[in-house]
Design an enzyme around this catalytic site. Structure first.
Site, PDB file in Angstrom:
ATOM      1  N   ASP A 125       0.821  -1.210   0.000  1.00  0.00           N
ATOM      2  CA  ASP A 125       0.000   0.000   0.000  1.00  0.00           C
ATOM      3  C   ASP A 125       0.851   1.255   0.000  1.00  0.00           C
ATOM      4  O   ASP A 125       0.394   2.315   0.444  1.00  0.00           O
ATOM      5  CB  ASP A 125      -0.904  -0.002   1.233  1.00  0.00           C
ATOM      6  CG  ASP A 125      -0.114  -0.051   2.534  1.00  0.00           C
ATOM      7  OD1 ASP A 125       0.958  -0.676   2.549  1.00  0.00           O
ATOM      8  OD2 ASP A 125      -0.556   0.559   3.537  1.00  0.00           O
ATOM      9  N   GLU A 160      -2.740   0.669  13.400  1.00  0.00           N
ATOM     10  CA  GLU A 160      -1.275   0.578  13.381  1.00  0.00           C
ATOM     11  C   GLU A 160      -0.624   1.790  14.029  1.00  0.00           C
ATOM     12  O   GLU A 160      -0.472   2.827  13.391  1.00  0.00           O
ATOM     13  CB  GLU A 160      -0.765   0.446  11.930  1.00  0.00           C
ATOM     14  CG  GLU A 160       0.759   0.363  11.866  1.00  0.00           C
ATOM     15  CD  GLU A 160       1.327   0.315  10.453  1.00  0.00           C
ATOM     16  OE1 GLU A 160       0.578   0.551   9.480  1.00  0.00           O
ATOM     17  OE2 GLU A 160       2.532   0.068  10.318  1.00  0.00           O
ATOM     18  N   LYS A 178      -1.863  -3.825  14.248  1.00  0.00           N
ATOM     19  CA  LYS A 178      -0.592  -3.951  13.541  1.00  0.00           C
ATOM     20  C   LYS A 178       0.443  -3.245  14.395  1.00  0.00           C
ATOM     21  O   LYS A 178       0.380  -2.024  14.571  1.00  0.00           O
ATOM     22  CB  LYS A 178      -0.691  -3.327  12.141  1.00  0.00           C
ATOM     23  CG  LYS A 178       0.634  -3.336  11.383  1.00  0.00           C
ATOM     24  CD  LYS A 178       0.412  -3.258   9.885  1.00  0.00           C
ATOM     25  CE  LYS A 178       1.724  -3.104   9.133  1.00  0.00           C
ATOM     26  NZ  LYS A 178       1.569  -3.316   7.694  1.00  0.00           N
ATOM     27  N   GLY A 184      11.884  -1.689   8.613  1.00  0.00           N
ATOM     28  CA  GLY A 184      13.289  -1.421   8.291  1.00  0.00           C
ATOM     29  C   GLY A 184      14.218  -2.526   8.778  1.00  0.00           C
ATOM     30  O   GLY A 184      15.437  -2.455   8.597  1.00  0.00           O
ATOM     31  N   SER A 239       2.549  -8.519   8.783  1.00  0.00           N
ATOM     32  CA  SER A 239       1.943  -7.661   7.762  1.00  0.00           C
ATOM     33  C   SER A 239       3.096  -6.837   7.204  1.00  0.00           C
ATOM     34  O   SER A 239       3.177  -5.628   7.406  1.00  0.00           O
ATOM     35  CB  SER A 239       0.864  -6.769   8.381  1.00  0.00           C
ATOM     36  OG  SER A 239       0.382  -5.841   7.425  1.00  0.00           O
ATOM     37  N   GLY A 252       5.801  -5.097   4.665  1.00  0.00           N
ATOM     38  CA  GLY A 252       5.953  -4.426   3.382  1.00  0.00           C
ATOM     39  C   GLY A 252       7.329  -4.750   2.835  1.00  0.00           C
ATOM     40  O   GLY A 252       7.512  -5.668   2.020  1.00  0.00           O
ATOM     41  N   ARG A 253       8.311  -4.025   3.355  1.00  0.00           N
ATOM     42  CA  ARG A 253       9.678  -4.214   2.853  1.00  0.00           C
ATOM     43  C   ARG A 253      10.183  -5.642   3.029  1.00  0.00           C
ATOM     44  O   ARG A 253      10.816  -6.201   2.131  1.00  0.00           O
ATOM     45  CB  ARG A 253      10.629  -3.217   3.533  1.00  0.00           C
ATOM     46  CG  ARG A 253      10.501  -1.823   2.958  1.00  0.00           C
ATOM     47  CD  ARG A 253      11.066  -0.775   3.889  1.00  0.00           C
ATOM     48  NE  ARG A 253      10.186  -0.520   5.024  1.00  0.00           N
ATOM     49  CZ  ARG A 253      10.442   0.363   5.994  1.00  0.00           C
ATOM     50  NH1 ARG A 253      11.583   1.045   5.956  1.00  0.00           N
ATOM     51  NH2 ARG A 253       9.591   0.568   6.971  1.00  0.00           N
TER      52      ARG A 253
HETATM   53  P1  13P Z   1       7.079  -2.303   6.508  1.00  0.00           P
HETATM   54  O1  13P Z   1       6.942  -3.779   6.819  1.00  0.00           O
HETATM   55  O2  13P Z   1       7.968  -2.012   5.340  1.00  0.00           O
HETATM   56  O3  13P Z   1       7.392  -1.502   7.744  1.00  0.00           O
HETATM   57  O4  13P Z   1       5.648  -1.817   6.011  1.00  0.00           O
HETATM   58  C1  13P Z   1       4.525  -2.258   6.630  1.00  0.00           C
HETATM   59  C2  13P Z   1       3.488  -1.214   6.587  1.00  0.00           C
HETATM   60  O5  13P Z   1       2.453  -1.389   5.970  1.00  0.00           O
HETATM   61  C3  13P Z   1       3.693   0.024   7.325  1.00  0.00           C
HETATM   62  O6  13P Z   1       2.493   0.727   7.419  1.00  0.00           O
END
Ligand code: 13P
Length: 334
Positions: free
Chosen positions: A24, A177, A219, A263, A289, A291-292
């Site tokens: 997202d 979150e 989250k 990170g 959950s 992202g990176r």
């Molecule tokens: P990261 O796992 O890269 O921190 O991203 C997760 C996310 O959706 C942050 O809002």
């Protein structure tokens, strides 16, 4: 949408061995990720990249849902299948980021408050029609000097709770979150204190706003030393401190907790989640959950050669999903 439906969506999000992929990134954030691998930030590249991720073979084995951005939830595959249809057909729940990002908190230099409540009811109703089953709102808490202030924590938690109540009204499960950032030289104890204060404030606000906890997902950020702290936390320290902090502040009626990667390296994010689950059983399923930590290896490959590396980028996504799925069960091995 009934309370039971909200509950069953929340439970599906944290089904055993499954977690969420966060894709997202706002157009500004994805620009940073694309710049790092030399990909021009065009709408077509963003669409093609998200198509590569979402069409990963077997993604639904370890992924229960994906968080999309406003542009992405309206996009389709090259063949014309809406991403939301593709996901729902595969049993992957469409999620949507609905906050408008963090802005400076007036009167509190260096602190941030997340905006986006104005018009949120209408936007949520539209997203529900587009197929969204859950939503995400991210508050950002910075540790630096005397920060965070109690005012910053309360303002962010109040907004998170208003957002959560509006989501449930629209039949959407709110993912709340409050991210305590890893940036800074603070030690793990300071991260613990700030995270506990934030979570206590969050659950007090959710209670005040009549948010139904059984239809809500937290989250969370892990409790760990800041990136610039000379003494970095090892896996057992992170697992112990995070579990202690969650048990002290999160009601057992919550159906599940997922972590952001924030990170951390791919391996750290997986190893820390695995260590926490090895200490279980806990009052709630603990999953991911990311992202990176789900995407960065795949983006590197895809960015080098979108056509030639399409399949290898997808196997990297599948591999990260498998490893994190095992970590959600405490069964991951390095
Ligand atoms: P990261 O796992 O890269 O921190 O991203 C997760 C996310 O959706 C942050 O809002």
């Amino acid at each position: 949408m009934s309370i039971e439906q909200l509950e069953s969506i929340a439970q599906a999000m944290v089904a055993p061995g499954k977690g969420i992929i966060a894709i997202d990134e706002s157009n500004n954030t994805i620009k940073k990720r694309f710049d790092a691998v030399g990909v021009p930030n065009t709408e077509e590249n963003r669409r093609a990249y998200r198509e590569m991720l979402l069409t990963t073979p077997g993604l639904n084995q370890h992924i229960s849902g994906a968080i999309l951005y406003d542009e992405t939830i309206r996009q389709s595959t090259k063949a014309g299948v809406p991403f939301t249809k593709l996901m729902l057909d595969a049993g992957i729940l469409p999620g949507i980021k609905v906050d408008k990002g963090p802005f400076p908190l007036a009167g509190f230099p260096g602190e941030l408050v997340t905006e986006g409540l104005d018009g949120l009811r209408e936007r949520l109703n539209e997203y529900a029609k587009l197929g969204a089953k859950f939503a995400k709102w991210r508050a950002v808490i910075t540790i630096s000097g005397d920060a965070p202030s109690g005012t910053c924590i309360e303002a962010n938690c109040h907004a998170l709770a208003r957002y959560a109540a509006l989501c449930q009204e629209a039949g959407i499960v709110p993912m709340v979150e409050p991210e305590v950032l890893m940036d800074g030289a603070h030690d793990i104890d300071e991260c613990y204190e700030v995270t506990e204060a934030t979570l206590r404030s969050l659950f007090a606000s959710l209670y005040e706003q009549n948010v139904y906890l059984e239809g809500t997902i937290l989250k969370a950020s892990m409790v760990l030393a800041g990136k610039d702290c000379p003494e970095q936390s090892d896996i057992d320290d992170v697992a112990d401190a995070t579990i202690r902090c969650l048990k002290a502040s999160v009601p057992a009626s919550l159906p599940g907790i997922v972590f952001l990667s924030g990170g951390q390296s791919d391996e750290q994010a997986t190893a820390n989640l695995n260590a926490m689950n090895q200490q279980g059983p806990h009052p709630w399923p603990l999953s991911f959950s990311y992202g990176r930590a789900m995407q960065q290896a795949a983006l590197k490959l895809w960015g080098k050669d979108m056509a030639a590396n399409f399949a290898s980028a997808q196997s990297t996504v599948a591999q990260r999903a498998r490893e994190n799925g095992l970590a959600a069960l405490g069964q991951w091995k390095k």
